[in-house]
Scaffold this motif. Structure first.
Motif, PDB file in Angstrom:
ATOM      1  N   LEU A 123       0.833  -1.219  -0.117  1.00 11.69           N
ATOM      2  CA  LEU A 123       0.163   0.053  -0.071  1.00 11.69           C
ATOM      3  C   LEU A 123       0.954   1.259   0.044  1.00 11.69           C
ATOM      4  CD1 LEU A 123      -2.885   1.490   0.142  1.00 11.69           C
ATOM      5  CD2 LEU A 123      -2.528   1.163   2.655  1.00 11.69           C
ATOM      6  N   LEU A 124       1.938   1.233   0.858  1.00 12.13           N
ATOM      7  CA  LEU A 124       2.716   2.459   1.031  1.00 12.13           C
ATOM      8  C   LEU A 124       3.641   2.732  -0.513  1.00 12.13           C
ATOM      9  CD1 LEU A 124       3.346   2.334   4.640  1.00 12.13           C
ATOM     10  CD2 LEU A 124       1.658   3.609   3.537  1.00 12.13           C
ATOM     11  N   ARG A 125       4.246   1.428  -0.783  1.00 10.41           N
ATOM     12  CA  ARG A 125       5.403   1.648  -1.611  1.00 10.41           C
ATOM     13  C   ARG A 125       4.912   1.484  -3.183  1.00 10.41           C
ATOM     14  NH1 ARG A 125      10.128   3.581  -0.375  1.00 10.41           N
ATOM     15  NH2 ARG A 125      10.989   2.703  -2.029  1.00 10.41           N
ATOM     16  N   ARG A 126       3.692   0.844  -3.255  1.00  4.81           N
ATOM     17  CA  ARG A 126       3.124   0.385  -4.798  1.00  4.81           C
ATOM     18  C   ARG A 126       1.591   0.496  -4.638  1.00  4.81           C
ATOM     19  NH1 ARG A 126       6.437  -3.234  -7.326  1.00  4.81           N
ATOM     20  NH2 ARG A 126       5.129  -2.999  -9.168  1.00  4.81           N
ATOM     21  N   SER A 127       1.342   1.843  -4.167  1.00  2.00           N
ATOM     22  CA  SER A 127       0.077   2.197  -4.048  1.00  2.00           C
ATOM     23  C   SER A 127      -0.987   2.043  -5.380  1.00  2.00           C
ATOM     24  CB  SER A 127      -0.238   3.533  -3.696  1.00  2.00           C
ATOM     25  OG  SER A 127       0.372   4.510  -4.529  1.00  2.00           O
ATOM     26  N   HIS A 128      -0.123   2.199  -6.503  1.00  2.00           N
ATOM     27  CA  HIS A 128      -0.795   1.951  -7.824  1.00  2.00           C
ATOM     28  C   HIS A 128      -1.412   0.447  -8.114  1.00  2.00           C
ATOM     29  CE1 HIS A 128       3.308   1.377  -8.728  1.00  2.00           C
ATOM     30  NE2 HIS A 128       2.815   0.409  -9.713  1.00  2.00           N
ATOM     31  N   GLU A 129      -0.645  -0.310  -7.230  1.00  2.00           N
ATOM     32  CA  GLU A 129      -1.216  -1.721  -7.442  1.00  2.00           C
ATOM     33  C   GLU A 129      -2.159  -2.237  -6.449  1.00  2.00           C
ATOM     34  OE1 GLU A 129      -0.130  -3.764  -9.684  1.00  2.00           O
ATOM     35  OE2 GLU A 129       1.915  -2.927 -10.488  1.00  2.00           O
ATOM     36  N   ILE A 199      -6.958  -2.669   5.750  1.00  2.00           N
ATOM     37  CA  ILE A 199      -6.212  -1.890   4.978  1.00  2.00           C
ATOM     38  C   ILE A 199      -6.727  -1.359   3.670  1.00  2.00           C
ATOM     39  CG2 ILE A 199      -3.888  -1.881   3.957  1.00  2.00           C
ATOM     40  CD1 ILE A 199      -2.863  -3.758   6.144  1.00  2.00           C
ATOM     41  N   GLY A 200      -7.584  -2.754   3.170  1.00  3.08           N
ATOM     42  CA  GLY A 200      -8.261  -2.246   1.770  1.00  3.08           C
ATOM     43  C   GLY A 200      -9.229  -1.131   2.030  1.00  3.08           C
ATOM     44  N   ILE A 201      -9.700  -1.286   2.961  1.00  2.00           N
ATOM     45  CA  ILE A 201     -10.865  -0.001   3.084  1.00  2.00           C
ATOM     46  C   ILE A 201     -10.098   1.247   3.200  1.00  2.00           C
ATOM     47  CG2 ILE A 201     -12.259   1.165   4.871  1.00  2.00           C
ATOM     48  CD1 ILE A 201     -13.472  -1.698   5.790  1.00  2.00           C
ATOM     49  N   ALA A 202      -8.797   1.400   3.974  1.00  2.00           N
ATOM     50  CA  ALA A 202      -8.094   2.406   4.129  1.00  2.00           C
ATOM     51  C   ALA A 202      -7.397   3.114   2.800  1.00  2.00           C
ATOM     52  CB  ALA A 202      -6.873   2.264   5.102  1.00  2.00           C
ATOM     53  N   ALA A 203      -7.279   2.127   1.784  1.00  2.00           N
ATOM     54  CA  ALA A 203      -6.768   2.360   0.611  1.00  2.00           C
ATOM     55  C   ALA A 203      -7.816   3.204  -0.306  1.00  2.00           C
ATOM     56  CB  ALA A 203      -6.212   1.295  -0.171  1.00  2.00           C
ATOM     57  N   ARG A 204      -8.883   3.132  -0.021  1.00  2.00           N
ATOM     58  CA  ARG A 204      -9.882   3.669  -1.008  1.00  2.00           C
ATOM     59  C   ARG A 204     -10.819   4.638  -0.183  1.00  2.00           C
ATOM     60  NH1 ARG A 204      -7.630   2.142  -4.430  1.00  2.00           N
ATOM     61  NH2 ARG A 204      -7.188   4.286  -4.586  1.00  2.00           N
ATOM     62  N   THR A 205     -10.142   5.438   0.771  1.00  2.00           N
ATOM     63  CA  THR A 205     -11.024   6.630   1.471  1.00  2.00           C
ATOM     64  C   THR A 205     -10.252   7.752   1.524  1.00  2.00           C
ATOM     65  OG1 THR A 205     -12.300   7.105   3.708  1.00  2.00           O
ATOM     66  CG2 THR A 205      -9.926   5.572   3.636  1.00  2.00           C
ATOM     67  N   ALA A 206     -10.802   8.812   1.447  1.00  2.00           N
ATOM     68  CA  ALA A 206     -10.112  10.043   1.571  1.00  2.00           C
ATOM     69  C   ALA A 206     -10.320  10.389   3.114  1.00  2.00           C
ATOM     70  CB  ALA A 206     -10.902  11.262   0.738  1.00  2.00           C
ATOM     71  N   SER A 207     -10.929  10.065   3.883  1.00  2.00           N
ATOM     72  CA  SER A 207     -10.888  10.289   5.503  1.00  2.00           C
ATOM     73  C   SER A 207      -9.667   9.937   6.070  1.00  2.00           C
ATOM     74  CB  SER A 207     -12.106   9.571   6.085  1.00  2.00           C
ATOM     75  OG  SER A 207     -12.229   9.744   7.486  1.00  2.00           O
ATOM     76  N   LYS A 208      -8.963  10.829   6.822  1.00  2.00           N
ATOM     77  CA  LYS A 208      -7.731  10.456   7.513  1.00  2.00           C
ATOM     78  C   LYS A 208      -7.957   9.576   8.514  1.00  2.00           C
ATOM     79  CE  LYS A 208      -5.210  14.616   6.344  1.00  2.00           C
ATOM     80  NZ  LYS A 208      -4.290  15.866   6.653  1.00  2.00           N
ATOM     81  N   GLN A 209      -9.301   9.665   9.209  1.00  2.00           N
ATOM     82  CA  GLN A 209      -9.572   8.837  10.531  1.00  2.00           C
ATOM     83  C   GLN A 209      -9.802   7.515  10.084  1.00  2.00           C
ATOM     84  OE1 GLN A 209     -13.092  11.151  12.128  1.00  2.00           O
ATOM     85  NE2 GLN A 209     -11.935  11.934  13.630  1.00  2.00           N
ATOM     86  N   VAL A 210     -10.597   7.104   9.064  1.00  2.00           N
ATOM     87  CA  VAL A 210     -10.890   6.206   8.334  1.00  2.00           C
ATOM     88  C   VAL A 210      -9.584   5.225   8.116  1.00  2.00           C
ATOM     89  CG1 VAL A 210     -11.975   4.558   6.747  1.00  2.00           C
ATOM     90  CG2 VAL A 210     -13.123   6.424   7.753  1.00  2.00           C
ATOM     91  N   ARG A 211      -8.457   6.068   7.565  1.00  3.51           N
ATOM     92  CA  ARG A 211      -7.376   5.472   7.127  1.00  3.51           C
ATOM     93  C   ARG A 211      -6.641   5.046   8.210  1.00  3.51           C
ATOM     94  NH1 ARG A 211      -4.588   8.902   2.295  1.00  3.51           N
ATOM     95  NH2 ARG A 211      -5.911   8.693   0.515  1.00  3.51           N
TER      96      ARG A 211
END
Length: 379
Positions: A123-129, A199-211
């Motif tokens: 998620l952090l290093r290859r976020s486009h994947e 982690i999958g939910i965090a990857a697709r949200t704009a909310s910092k709290q949810v991340r």
């Protein structure tokens, strides 16, 4: 270039250490028996996660790295920390209680943390994947499958060293195989998949709290389920274990399975919705839309290409299909406002890749003829 090399060296060293420790504890023959017995369960688990990952297959190198991390680095880390926790538990709680403390407290906390690290790294290093829930489930599943594989080698090997092969009703390799390889091959993957979902939910949200809260909640859920599972086997009797298995573990497994099926259906809808616009832009041919819209159609297309034009053509068609899916997902994120910074540049790169792999698929399917309107689908 240095960082990947160092990472591979670390994984290899951890693998050698784990193999050496297992051999020192149970012997060479028992370790070989453990490896043979552990292969079948892990093959079923890996095949299941590859099936989950069919719409947009993740890079094989990242899946392999996740598996090796779980099999070698995570197991060695957990072994060292859990053994230390067991020794401390014996000193503080009395002899014989250290193993219980390690199984119920240390193991869930440590193992779920180290198994989830590859998911966070991608998620952090290859976020486009990383496109969301399914990717979190798949990477977590591969890491946990590697961990379970190595753990099973040790448990099966120890069972053989202490009791031999035994039978289905007495201690031995057969009893251990039924318990770990037949009844609960998805135990470790199920635990870690809960973190992967967060982690999958965090990857697709704009909310910092949810991340922050989604991965933390997934990790705590994984730790709690893992601790309950270990406690039922360590503290409870056969009745307690069976109750936990059928009343908690099986429903949790079915719930995750339903979530996976729903997400796969959602991915199919995302791709199907993007195809008309992609055809209108002449990125794909209209005659290809029906085949690209279903996994069955894609599979049939690849088989047709392999049969008529060779394996290279089949691989090229597969690469084209994957690029269509990845572009469809990115366009969906752009339309919903969930795309990460640099998404427009990534869109241009994916479009270039799609055109390139499509041209290669057309070339191979047509025997190098300069025909680019459509990739042949019939004989």
């Amino acid at each position: 270039m240095l960082l990947p090399v160092l990472g591979l060296v670390l994984v290899a060293l951890c693998g050698l250490l784990v193999l050496g420790l297992a051999t020192a504890r149970v012997g060479v023959l028992a370790t070989v028996i453990g490896v043979v017995a552990a292969v079948l369960p892990v093959a079923v688990v890996v095949a299941t996660f590859l099936w989950i990952d069919r719409w947009e297959p993740e890079p094989a190198s990242l899946l392999l790295l996740s598996f090796c991390w779980g099999a070698f680095v995570a197991t060695l880390t957990a072994l060292l920390i859990n053994d230390t926790a067991s020794a401390v538990g014996d000193m503080l709680l009395g002899n014989g209680n250290g193993d219980k403390f390690s199984a119920i407290v240390s193991a869930p906390l440590v193992e779920e943390a180290v198994k989830a690290l590859p998911v966070l790294a991608v998620l952090l290093r290859r976020s486009h994947e990383f496109d969301g829930l399914v990717d979190g489930i798949v990477y977590a599943g591969f890491s946990a499958a590697g961990f379970a594989f190595t753990e099973n080698i040790y448990y099966f090997g120890r069972a053989f060293a202490e009791y031999g092969f035994g039978d289905a009703t007495s201690a031995g390799v057969l009893a251990a195989f039924i318990l770990r390889g037949v009844l609960s091959p998805f135990a470790h993957p199920l635990f870690t998949v809960l973190t992967g979902i967060g982690i999958g939910i965090a990857a697709r949200t704009a909310s910092k709290q949810v991340r922050f809260l989604a991965p933390l909640g997934g990790y705590l859920a994984a730790v709690s389920l893992h601790a309950l599972w270990n406690a039922s086997a360590t503290l409870g009797g056969a009745t307690t274990f069976i109750n936990v298995y059928f009343l908690i573990m099986v429903p949790m497994f079915l719930g995750v399975l339903l979530l996976v099926l729903w997400q796969r259906r959602r991915e199919q809808r995302v791709v199907a919705a993007a195809l008309p616009e992609m055809a209108e832009s002449r990125w794909i041919a209209r005659s290809e839309m029906e085949l690209l819209a279903s996994l069955a159609g894609r599979r049939q297309w690849r088989r047709q290409a392999r049969r008529e034009s060779g394996r290279a053509a089949g691989r090229a068609v597969g690469a084209y299909q994957a690029s269509v899916t990845e572009l469809a997902f990115l366009r969906r994120n752009l339309a919903c406002g969930n795309a990460e910074p640099g998404a427009n540049r990534r869109h241009a790169e994916l479009l270039a890749v799609l055109r390139s792999v499509r041209a290669e698929a057309v070339r191979l399917a047509n025997g190098d003829r300069q025909e680019t309107e459509s990739i042949p689908q019939r004989g």
